[in-house]
Design a protein around this motif. Structure first.
Motif, PDB file in Angstrom:
ATOM      1  N   UNK A  74       0.803  -1.197   0.008  1.00  0.00           N
ATOM      2  CA  UNK A  74      -0.149  -0.015  -0.114  1.00  0.00           C
ATOM      3  C   UNK A  74       0.922   1.298  -0.070  1.00  0.00           C
ATOM      4  N   UNK A  75       0.250   2.395  -0.220  1.00  0.00           N
ATOM      5  CA  UNK A  75       0.918   3.554  -0.284  1.00  0.00           C
ATOM      6  C   UNK A  75       1.605   3.840   1.289  1.00  0.00           C
ATOM      7  N   UNK A  76       2.560   4.052   1.251  1.00  0.00           N
ATOM      8  CA  UNK A  76       3.525   4.646   2.496  1.00  0.00           C
ATOM      9  C   UNK A  76       4.364   3.348   3.012  1.00  0.00           C
ATOM     10  N   UNK A  98      -0.923  -1.466 -12.201  1.00  0.00           N
ATOM     11  CA  UNK A  98      -0.056  -2.601 -11.466  1.00  0.00           C
ATOM     12  C   UNK A  98       1.242  -2.212 -11.356  1.00  0.00           C
ATOM     13  N   UNK A  99       1.657  -1.085 -11.160  1.00  0.00           N
ATOM     14  CA  UNK A  99       2.709  -0.512 -10.601  1.00  0.00           C
ATOM     15  C   UNK A  99       2.859   0.095  -9.694  1.00  0.00           C
ATOM     16  N   UNK A 100       3.860   0.444  -9.051  1.00  0.00           N
ATOM     17  CA  UNK A 100       4.137   1.190  -7.769  1.00  0.00           C
ATOM     18  C   UNK A 100       5.164   2.310  -8.160  1.00  0.00           C
ATOM     19  N   UNK A 111      10.805   6.708  -8.826  1.00  0.00           N
ATOM     20  CA  UNK A 111      10.771   5.995 -10.147  1.00  0.00           C
ATOM     21  C   UNK A 111       9.540   4.706 -10.030  1.00  0.00           C
ATOM     22  N   UNK A 112       8.913   4.494 -11.143  1.00  0.00           N
ATOM     23  CA  UNK A 112       7.870   3.405 -11.081  1.00  0.00           C
ATOM     24  C   UNK A 112       8.363   1.954 -11.425  1.00  0.00           C
ATOM     25  N   UNK A 113       7.953   1.019 -10.613  1.00  0.00           N
ATOM     26  CA  UNK A 113       8.299  -0.461 -10.791  1.00  0.00           C
ATOM     27  C   UNK A 113       7.083  -1.467 -10.752  1.00  0.00           C
TER      28      UNK A 113
END
Length: 135
Positions: A74-76, A98-100, A111-113
């Motif tokens: 989740x976020x954080x 579907x990415x974080x 950066x997005x992963x």
């Protein structure tokens, strides 16, 4: 020996990263070890696994995997991201499909992963794994 470990880098530009290695042997009477890295290679030929002397304070066991079905990210959440042959500590700032999106405090980059590059960050403390909290 031959224990699988992770080495916490304390070098400038690598703070907040962990690299898988195998302990080759204990060095003398002090708490140093010779390790062979799994993903880092020697500068000499760029193919031979790098071997290096490491202080015990830089070593930790390989953290246990936490199935995503058990706890969704989740976020954080504080996470480790696999990039550049190692695991880097960051914080999830958003989920985009579907990415974080992950923020790295040491480099101040975001950066997005994909999810397969992330794991929950755990700290080895007093002989057990603990989840750090923000703040």
């Amino acid at each position: 020996m031959n224990d699988e470990v992770e080495v916490a880098s304390e070098e400038k530009g690598y703070l907040g990263s962990y690299y898988k290695a195998t302990i080759l042997y204990h060095v003398g009477t002090c708490s140093d070890y010779r390790v062979k890295y799994k993903t880092l290679v020697s500068d000499n030929d760029q193919t031979t696994p790098l071997e290096w002397f490491i202080r015990a304070s830089e070593l930790r066991p390989v953290p246990p995997e936490i199935p995503r079905e058990t706890k969704p990210m989740e976020t954080y959440d504080i996470v480790d991201v696999y990039d550049n042959e190692g695991w880097w500590i960051g914080v999830i700032t958003a989920k985009v499909e579907q990415e974080y999106r992950v923020y790295f405090p040491t480099t101040k980059q975001e950066i997005v992963y994909s999810a397969d590059k992330l794991r929950f960050h755990q700290e080895w403390s007093d002989g057990e794994w603990k989840f750090p909290l923000l703040g």
